[in-house]
Each structure stands twice: as C-alpha cells, then as structure tokens.
Design an enzyme around this catalytic site. Sequence first.
Site, PDB file in Angstrom:
ATOM      1  N   CYS A  85       0.701  -1.116  -0.193  1.00  0.00           N
ATOM      2  CA  CYS A  85       0.142   0.082  -0.085  1.00  0.00           C
ATOM      3  C   CYS A  85       0.731   1.268   0.050  1.00  0.00           C
ATOM      4  O   CYS A  85       2.175   1.214   0.366  1.00  0.00           O
ATOM      5  CB  CYS A  85      -1.058  -0.156   1.221  1.00  0.00           C
ATOM      6  SG  CYS A  85      -0.194  -0.592   2.719  1.00  0.00           S
ATOM      7  N   GLY A 114      -2.833  -0.971  -2.272  1.00  0.00           N
ATOM      8  CA  GLY A 114      -3.863  -0.283  -1.671  1.00  0.00           C
ATOM      9  C   GLY A 114      -3.344   1.445  -1.441  1.00  0.00           C
ATOM     10  O   GLY A 114      -2.187   1.551  -1.608  1.00  0.00           O
ATOM     11  N   ASN A 288      -1.661   3.951   5.694  1.00  0.00           N
ATOM     12  CA  ASN A 288      -2.095   2.952   4.701  1.00  0.00           C
ATOM     13  C   ASN A 288      -3.557   2.418   5.174  1.00  0.00           C
ATOM     14  O   ASN A 288      -3.997   3.089   6.291  1.00  0.00           O
ATOM     15  CB  ASN A 288      -1.016   1.777   4.761  1.00  0.00           C
ATOM     16  CG  ASN A 288      -1.170   0.903   5.966  1.00  0.00           C
ATOM     17  OD1 ASN A 288      -1.242   1.508   6.988  1.00  0.00           O
ATOM     18  ND2 ASN A 288      -1.235  -0.259   6.001  1.00  0.00           N
ATOM     19  N   PRO A 289      -4.152   1.637   4.371  1.00  0.00           N
ATOM     20  CA  PRO A 289      -5.533   1.378   4.575  1.00  0.00           C
ATOM     21  C   PRO A 289      -5.819   0.753   5.876  1.00  0.00           C
ATOM     22  O   PRO A 289      -7.013   0.956   6.362  1.00  0.00           O
ATOM     23  CB  PRO A 289      -5.842   0.420   3.506  1.00  0.00           C
ATOM     24  CG  PRO A 289      -4.993   0.923   2.386  1.00  0.00           C
ATOM     25  CD  PRO A 289      -3.712   1.133   3.065  1.00  0.00           C
ATOM     26  N   CYS A 290      -4.924   0.039   6.637  1.00  0.00           N
ATOM     27  CA  CYS A 290      -5.165  -0.612   7.958  1.00  0.00           C
ATOM     28  C   CYS A 290      -4.799   0.282   9.030  1.00  0.00           C
ATOM     29  O   CYS A 290      -4.765  -0.023  10.255  1.00  0.00           O
ATOM     30  CB  CYS A 290      -4.871  -2.109   7.970  1.00  0.00           C
ATOM     31  SG  CYS A 290      -5.608  -3.192   6.883  1.00  0.00           S
ATOM     32  N   GLU A 292      -1.521   0.890  10.173  1.00  0.00           N
ATOM     33  CA  GLU A 292      -0.337   0.438  10.919  1.00  0.00           C
ATOM     34  C   GLU A 292       0.946   1.188  10.268  1.00  0.00           C
ATOM     35  O   GLU A 292       2.233   1.188  11.044  1.00  0.00           O
ATOM     36  CB  GLU A 292       0.004  -0.990  10.860  1.00  0.00           C
ATOM     37  CG  GLU A 292       0.330  -1.655   9.482  1.00  0.00           C
ATOM     38  CD  GLU A 292      -0.692  -1.898   8.593  1.00  0.00           C
ATOM     39  OE1 GLU A 292      -0.569  -2.798   7.840  1.00  0.00           O
ATOM     40  OE2 GLU A 292      -1.798  -1.662   8.981  1.00  0.00           O
ATOM     41  N   PRO A 454      -2.444  -6.225  10.350  1.00  0.00           N
ATOM     42  CA  PRO A 454      -3.519  -7.159  10.661  1.00  0.00           C
ATOM     43  C   PRO A 454      -2.955  -8.818  10.456  1.00  0.00           C
ATOM     44  O   PRO A 454      -3.413  -9.594  10.821  1.00  0.00           O
ATOM     45  CB  PRO A 454      -4.846  -7.055   9.760  1.00  0.00           C
ATOM     46  CG  PRO A 454      -4.275  -5.408   9.579  1.00  0.00           C
ATOM     47  CD  PRO A 454      -3.036  -5.121   9.341  1.00  0.00           C
ATOM     48  N   GLY A 456      -4.041 -10.858   8.145  1.00  0.00           N
ATOM     49  CA  GLY A 456      -5.024 -11.648   8.055  1.00  0.00           C
ATOM     50  C   GLY A 456      -4.912 -12.759   6.845  1.00  0.00           C
ATOM     51  O   GLY A 456      -5.045 -13.944   7.192  1.00  0.00           O
TER      52      GLY A 456
END
Length: 598
Positions: A85, A114, A288-290, A292, A454, A456
């Site tokens: 990202c 991202g 960034n999108p999450c 962190e 994350p 994930g």
Amino acid sequence: MPAEPPLDTPVARHLWQARYRAGAAESGIDTSWRRVAHALARIETARREEWENHFLDILQGFRFLPGGRILAGAGTGEDVTLLNCFVMGTIDDSVIGIFRALERGALTMQHGGGVGYDFSTLRPSGFRARKTGGIASGPVSFMDVWDTMCATIQSAGVRRGAMMATLHCNHPDILAFVDAKRDPRRLRHFNLSVLVTDAFMRAVAQDEPWPLAFPDLPDGNGGETIWLDWPGEAGAVRCRVARRLPARDLADRLARAGYESGEPGVLFIDRINRMNNLWYCERIAATNPCGEVPLPPYGACCLGSINLARLVRDPFSLQARLDTDRLAAVTATAVRLLDNVLDATRFPLAQQRHAARRARRVGLGITGLADVLLMLGIRYGSDASLEFAHGTMRAICLDAYRASIAIAREKPSFADFRREPFLGAPFVQALPAEIRDGIARHGIRNSHLLAIAPAGSISLLAGNVSSGIEPIFAADSRRTVPGPDGATVTLPLTDYAVRLWRAMHDRSDGVPDALVTAADLPLEAHLAMQAVLQPWVDNAISKTINFPAAIDFAAFSGVYRHAYDKGLKGCTVFRAAGERGSVLMPAAQPTCDGGDCG
C-alpha cells in the site's frame, strides 16, 4: 513440535492457489518460497547464494510471512508492485488537482497497491471555489468518485486493494465524513479515520466549543480567523472559522458512528508526527488502509510478520517457551529481506520510488501472539500476557535496529538520514545507548523498522494462526473468501494452536484451559495489549477492538479517550451488528462433558 504438511487446511490451500501461486509451474508452497528467496537475494552484490538460503530458511515453515504482494509477485516477472500500500500525494483543491490525484490512485491500484488519501485539503461543501466562483461539493462527494473508481478497477480483475480516507477534525465537513458509512451501501471500498489533534482531546475534556475552519475561506463565510497546522501546508496557516460546535457533540457523534458502523476510526495525528523518526523532514496526514504505517505523501509500506506461533518449543507443556535465539536470527534476516524488497519492487509512480528509497521504511511485525500465549498456558489479557508481549516486542525492536545498523555498514544509510535530528527523535532517544551509539557511528539503513499489520490472509495461509496481535476469534469458525470465479466460498477454520493441542491429545474437540476469545475480553484488555507494544513499534499498530453487539452505548463511548490516554497512535473499533460480522463467524461449539475442555 510435530512436523506438519505446509498447506494442511482447506483455507490455506485455497488462498495459495487463488492468490499466491505463480502459475502451474509451482507445485507447492515450497516452490513459492524458493521463488521469493531467489528474487530478493538477486539484489545483493555479494554472497547471493548465502542470502538466498537465509531468506529461504525463514520463509520455510511459515516462520516469517512476507506481505501478500511480496509472496504473490516477487520473481514472477509480472508488472506488479511488491508493496501492499501507499499514501498518495496531497490533493490540490482544484478540479484538475482532484482528478490528477484520482488518476494516480487508479494507476497504483491497477498495479495491486492499496492507497491512502487525506481529503482535508478539499474545501467544504457549500462554499465558493477560489477560481471559478462555483459552489464546492465537499470532500465526501469526491470520495464517492474514488469509491466508484476502486470498484471499476477491481471489476477488471485486478487484485483487490483497499483505500483509506482521512479528514482533519477541524474541517467544516467533518460531521458528513463521520456519518458517511452509516449507510452500508456507501464508500464500501474505503476505511475512514478522523485526524484527531491534542487540542481536540483537550477541548472534549474541558467541554469547550470547537472551531470548524478551513484555510483561506472567503470573508463572506464568517469573520473570525484562527491559526491551525493544516495538512498539505508547511506550518500553521490562517483559517477562517465557518462555525463552532461543542467539542463533546463532535466526540459523541464520532463514537455513535463507530458504535453503529465501526467507522471512522481515529488517528491521533499530533502524536504520530511528534513520534515520527523523520520529524525533521516530513509531515504526516494519512496512513495505509489498515493504519499501521503512517506515511508522508507518496510513502509506501513494505510489510512482513514474524510468525511467533512457529517459534515455540515444547508447546502445552511445563517446558513451553519461545525460542528467543531463533527469534533474533529470524528478525535480523527479515529486516534484510524487507530492505531488499524496496530495490526489487516496481513502483507504479516515480514519486513513490523516490519517497520509498529516500526513507527506506519497512514494517516488520508479529503475528500469532494469541496462539503463543495459549501454547505457553497464559491467558490473553492477563498481566503475564502483557509482560510477555512487551518483552518479546522489545527484543524484536532492538534486534531490528541492530540489523539495520549492520546493513548500513555495507550499504548506504537511507537518503534522508541526518545524524543529529534522527538521534533526537523521541523513539530513538528511548533506545538503549549501545544502539544509539551504533547509529551515531555507522548510520542506519532504514528510517523505520517496526509495524504490526493485521496479517489476516497470510495468517490463514500459515494454518490459521491468530492474526497480528488480536486475540483468538474462536476455536472453530467459518470464513467467507472469494472463489476463483468471483463467487464467495465459506470454509471451516480451527485456530492453529487449538488444532495443535487437539492433535497432541488425540481429540477432535475441546479447548485448552487458557483459551480466551475476542468476545471474552473487556475493552481495557484490548487497549492494554496495544499499549504495551506501542513503545517498541516506530510505525504503528493495526488492532481492532471487538465489542459484542449487545454492548450499550454508554459502555462503548469512552473507547477513544481511553486509547488516547494510553498513548496509542490510533484506534479502530468493531461491533458485530446488523450486516457486519458476516465474513468470519464462530462455529457451534461442542459441549464439554463434566467440564473437561482442557
């Protein structure tokens, strides 16, 4: 620890085939690891074969999980970025500037990245544009355009990339931004975060009025002016006040939006900038999108996670322990691997290449923390769990900095390195003297080294280890994932540590005594875990505080104040209610005969 086949769950096999396998020539995940290790070792000018073996060693057995773009793209020859990202450039407040920014975002997403944007530079709705005299529609309306772009890019078969949008808490359209995702059909491709200042938190605490203002609004929109630090500006600028509202009203509106829709989150932007190792040469207004990796314009995140669950010796026994020697070795090799990614990757835009290589930020994190605690017989959220997490992250941080200093002895320090101001950064000042002395003598390869993502999908690939620093969601669950034809597939999951415990005890059900799931944890336990890790993370931490659907608003509403008081850089919440929470669902749990679940 018993040996296991690399892809031993349905979801792991599905993800490898759908996302990470580079064509039919790859017969298994081991061939994917070899491809990545070979491609990233080619960056080295000496000892290439040795480094390839080191990289392969940490990849095999899922001891180190590189970001998904790295695993999917390295060594394939495809025109894709290896970086998950980017934060995009400052959006100029003009039609040309807005659509130029949209174009650059589309190009970045087309390559698989991202994107994060700060929309604070766009003038509020209802006010006249500077040049044409037309009426501005406001930043949220243009976010709808971005959302459509993202959906269109994805419909063309491009790998999914998320988006982050931020807006400053003084912006006159902040209420529209806060409420935007209460409509579940709107901005489906965005994560939203409010840039919350120290001044706002003080105003809430003291029940003061809060000014909504914007730089250089026309005089007819109100006579009062104030000076504010504003995104996209070099320093404080004169802003015209559009109106004032009670700070607690805005805080309540923000909390209610989080309660009802899970968004927006908050970013404590003054703390982010104050703690930035590059405080002397950049200002940050987005992540960034999450969340962190806080980044300057055109900055990129280069991510990977150490899988702690694969570094435990003698799990579920009195001798259970983390292999700290192996952890140190994995950390040092992972730093070098991620640093090489910055030279191996393609960049969608020249500005991104310039920004990434001037700072050489990387984000080494951890995953599987909750599984490790379970293997050690420690309950997540207990004092013992906080002590273990703090000590483990401290060790990783110090070893990562040592590794980056060692690389700087053979390769140049990052281009924006300035010895005195870098050593004056608060995070660096808190490091031990031997590390600061090493930086003073030899420099350092990377401006930032730690971020907890994350993790994930890659945690699912590694056998469904608990993701990032999150608690175990459930012993058994079901996960909805995209299928190869675009339709969704629902697959069964069992937590990695629970599955290992059952195999060791020849059981098909039951759970260890120390199991704590996300639904069991109070707010304070979530925040405490994030807080003990933050002092050893120079970027930031992606952590979602999960609330049960039945929690009342009064118990929920103080979450952001608690997060701020604990020194966090941001906070994301989720309450599984209504349409939300359908991607990951607990499975029906077996009844424990005679109370024997462990």
